[in-house]
Design an enzyme around this catalytic site. Sequence first.
Site, PDB file in Angstrom:
ATOM      1  N   THR A  15      30.883 -14.717  38.345  1.00 39.19           N
ATOM      2  CA  THR A  15      31.304 -16.043  37.883  1.00 39.19           C
ATOM      3  C   THR A  15      30.605 -16.453  36.595  1.00 39.19           C
ATOM      4  O   THR A  15      30.808 -17.564  36.105  1.00 39.19           O
ATOM      5  CB  THR A  15      31.029 -17.113  38.960  1.00 39.19           C
ATOM      6  OG1 THR A  15      29.626 -17.093  39.294  1.00 39.19           O
ATOM      7  CG2 THR A  15      31.842 -16.873  40.210  1.00 39.19           C
ATOM      8  N   SER A  17      29.390 -15.832  32.386  1.00 37.43           N
ATOM      9  CA  SER A  17      30.161 -15.693  31.144  1.00 37.43           C
ATOM     10  C   SER A  17      30.784 -14.306  31.036  1.00 37.43           C
ATOM     11  O   SER A  17      31.978 -14.156  30.727  1.00 37.43           O
ATOM     12  CB  SER A  17      29.248 -15.932  29.930  1.00 37.43           C
ATOM     13  OG  SER A  17      28.656 -17.198  29.980  1.00 37.43           O
ATOM     14  N   PHE A  18      29.983 -13.262  31.291  1.00 35.76           N
ATOM     15  CA  PHE A  18      30.506 -11.899  31.224  1.00 35.76           C
ATOM     16  C   PHE A  18      31.598 -11.696  32.269  1.00 35.76           C
ATOM     17  O   PHE A  18      32.669 -11.153  31.974  1.00 35.76           O
ATOM     18  CB  PHE A  18      29.397 -10.874  31.440  1.00 35.76           C
ATOM     19  CG  PHE A  18      29.913  -9.468  31.641  1.00 35.76           C
ATOM     20  CD1 PHE A  18      30.172  -8.651  30.556  1.00 35.76           C
ATOM     21  CD2 PHE A  18      30.171  -8.982  32.929  1.00 35.76           C
ATOM     22  CE1 PHE A  18      30.689  -7.374  30.732  1.00 35.76           C
ATOM     23  CE2 PHE A  18      30.678  -7.706  33.114  1.00 35.76           C
ATOM     24  CZ  PHE A  18      30.931  -6.903  32.012  1.00 35.76           C
ATOM     25  N   GLU A  43      28.630 -21.209  44.760  1.00 36.10           N
ATOM     26  CA  GLU A  43      29.946 -21.640  45.240  1.00 36.10           C
ATOM     27  C   GLU A  43      30.639 -22.565  44.245  1.00 36.10           C
ATOM     28  O   GLU A  43      31.875 -22.563  44.128  1.00 36.10           O
ATOM     29  CB  GLU A  43      29.826 -22.330  46.599  1.00 36.10           C
ATOM     30  CG  GLU A  43      29.015 -23.616  46.600  1.00 36.10           C
ATOM     31  CD  GLU A  43      29.137 -24.360  47.919  1.00 36.10           C
ATOM     32  OE1 GLU A  43      30.258 -24.473  48.426  1.00 36.10           O
ATOM     33  OE2 GLU A  43      28.106 -24.833  48.426  1.00 36.10           O
ATOM     34  N   ASP A  67      24.812 -12.693  47.574  1.00 35.67           N
ATOM     35  CA  ASP A  67      23.637 -12.577  46.721  1.00 35.67           C
ATOM     36  C   ASP A  67      23.189 -11.115  46.699  1.00 35.67           C
ATOM     37  O   ASP A  67      23.124 -10.476  47.764  1.00 35.67           O
ATOM     38  CB  ASP A  67      22.517 -13.473  47.291  1.00 35.67           C
ATOM     39  CG  ASP A  67      21.367 -13.683  46.323  1.00 35.67           C
ATOM     40  OD1 ASP A  67      21.093 -12.769  45.517  1.00 35.67           O
ATOM     41  OD2 ASP A  67      20.728 -14.750  46.387  1.00 35.67           O
ATOM     42  N   LYS A  91      18.063 -14.387  34.086  1.00 34.23           N
ATOM     43  CA  LYS A  91      17.948 -13.928  32.702  1.00 34.23           C
ATOM     44  C   LYS A  91      17.193 -14.859  31.755  1.00 34.23           C
ATOM     45  O   LYS A  91      16.921 -14.467  30.615  1.00 34.23           O
ATOM     46  CB  LYS A  91      19.340 -13.676  32.124  1.00 34.23           C
ATOM     47  CG  LYS A  91      20.162 -14.928  31.886  1.00 34.23           C
ATOM     48  CD  LYS A  91      21.462 -14.589  31.147  1.00 34.23           C
ATOM     49  CE  LYS A  91      22.182 -15.850  30.716  1.00 34.23           C
ATOM     50  NZ  LYS A  91      23.384 -15.555  29.914  1.00 34.23           N
ATOM     51  N   SER A 130      22.349  -4.328  30.994  1.00 33.71           N
ATOM     52  CA  SER A 130      20.947  -4.479  30.633  1.00 33.71           C
ATOM     53  C   SER A 130      20.834  -5.451  29.461  1.00 33.71           C
ATOM     54  O   SER A 130      21.756  -6.229  29.187  1.00 33.71           O
ATOM     55  CB  SER A 130      20.340  -3.113  30.303  1.00 33.71           C
ATOM     56  OG  SER A 130      18.957  -3.227  30.032  1.00 33.71           O
ATOM     57  N   LYS A 133      15.993  -6.922  25.628  1.00 38.97           N
ATOM     58  CA  LYS A 133      14.621  -7.268  26.025  1.00 38.97           C
ATOM     59  C   LYS A 133      13.991  -6.229  26.956  1.00 38.97           C
ATOM     60  O   LYS A 133      12.794  -6.274  27.232  1.00 38.97           O
ATOM     61  CB  LYS A 133      14.598  -8.656  26.647  1.00 38.97           C
ATOM     62  CG  LYS A 133      14.968  -9.746  25.643  1.00 38.97           C
ATOM     63  CD  LYS A 133      15.166 -11.093  26.305  1.00 38.97           C
ATOM     64  CE  LYS A 133      15.546 -12.151  25.259  1.00 38.97           C
ATOM     65  NZ  LYS A 133      16.815 -11.842  24.565  1.00 38.97           N
ATOM     66  N   GLU A 259       8.773 -14.414  23.851  1.00 41.04           N
ATOM     67  CA  GLU A 259       9.756 -14.100  22.825  1.00 41.04           C
ATOM     68  C   GLU A 259       9.203 -13.120  21.800  1.00 41.04           C
ATOM     69  O   GLU A 259       8.012 -13.124  21.493  1.00 41.04           O
ATOM     70  CB  GLU A 259      10.200 -15.370  22.096  1.00 41.04           C
ATOM     71  CG  GLU A 259      11.273 -16.155  22.789  1.00 41.04           C
ATOM     72  CD  GLU A 259      11.879 -17.217  21.884  1.00 41.04           C
ATOM     73  OE1 GLU A 259      13.103 -17.406  21.957  1.00 41.04           O
ATOM     74  OE2 GLU A 259      11.149 -17.861  21.130  1.00 41.04           O
TER      75      GLU A 259
END
Length: 339
Positions: A15, A17-18, A43, A67, A91, A130, A133, A259
């Site tokens: 669900t 973006s990808f 959900e 999950d 992520k 992957s 990072k 970062e």
Amino acid sequence: MLNLNGKSILITGGTGSFGKMFTKLILERNPDVKRLVILSRDEQKHFHMAMEFPDHKFPAIRYFIGDVRDRERLFRAFEGIDIVIHAAAMKHVHLAEYNPMECVKTNILGAENVIAAALHCGIENVVALSTDKAAAPINLYGATKLASDKLFIAANNIKGKRDIKFSVVRYGNVMGSNGSVMPFFLKKRGEGVLPITHEKMTRFNISLEDGCQMVFDAIENAWGGEVFVPKIPSYKIIDVATAIGPSCKQEVVGIRPGEKLHEEMITVSDAMNTYDLGKYYTILPQKTVFDLNKFIAHFDAKIVDEEFSYNSGNNTDWETVESLRVLVKKHVDPNFFVE
């Protein structure tokens, strides 16, 4: 073009973006796909995605709450599936730093559960997503994704006589994805100030559709054990800020914990096992489960230079302010304009 008609496909983290873009492309390109299972623990996201892709219009779709931490649930979900795309992950770098074991449970133990279920249920092909990072990681998120990558690559060694392939696709920052810089700057530009972490910071850049295409390529071309890395451009953070808010003040706020100044997808240490396949690179394990010479001949693969590294700061392909504006309008906000 890869033909997935008649196949049963499952997307973990489906669900996100990808998952939504990959679902859209599968349904457009393969109207006779047998089954498309969207597995996610959220959900609310299931509810919204089902409005976008209703099962009465797309009868192959199944919305499966689950999950990746729950191995028993994966065993049930993977029954009768041919191909698994593993996109589920925790992520966000700063949240992983503050909640380390939650990140480990999802990204590492979840990966192991996916592998166990795939081996048990007779899956043919597993492609895991992957991140840049994961190369020479300096934050926990990257470290967990590197561990996940290693688990999927090593899974090829324990498949026995099963006809299954495990591979990994590693790419950079996705335009317009949740938490990415372009939507953030679009939201902030009305305030007149855009926060810049560092004037020299660079990142790789890929569209969501191109990221999905890399996964299709991996499904079609993997022999088992590859880390596929696309050849993509870089951008400078200050150029993104200039493209989106040319009249905004750019305020340097400093690099956040975990970062990097530049992102890396292939390190010098990876070079001895990295091959240029034309459209993309592939990092192979030191000991492959297939005949390396046949692989090289089949793909006309060329080993990279021993000092090679693929870094967003030393890239030869760069986005400009002008090209970034075109990409923002195309992939992030169709109503985007420069004030």
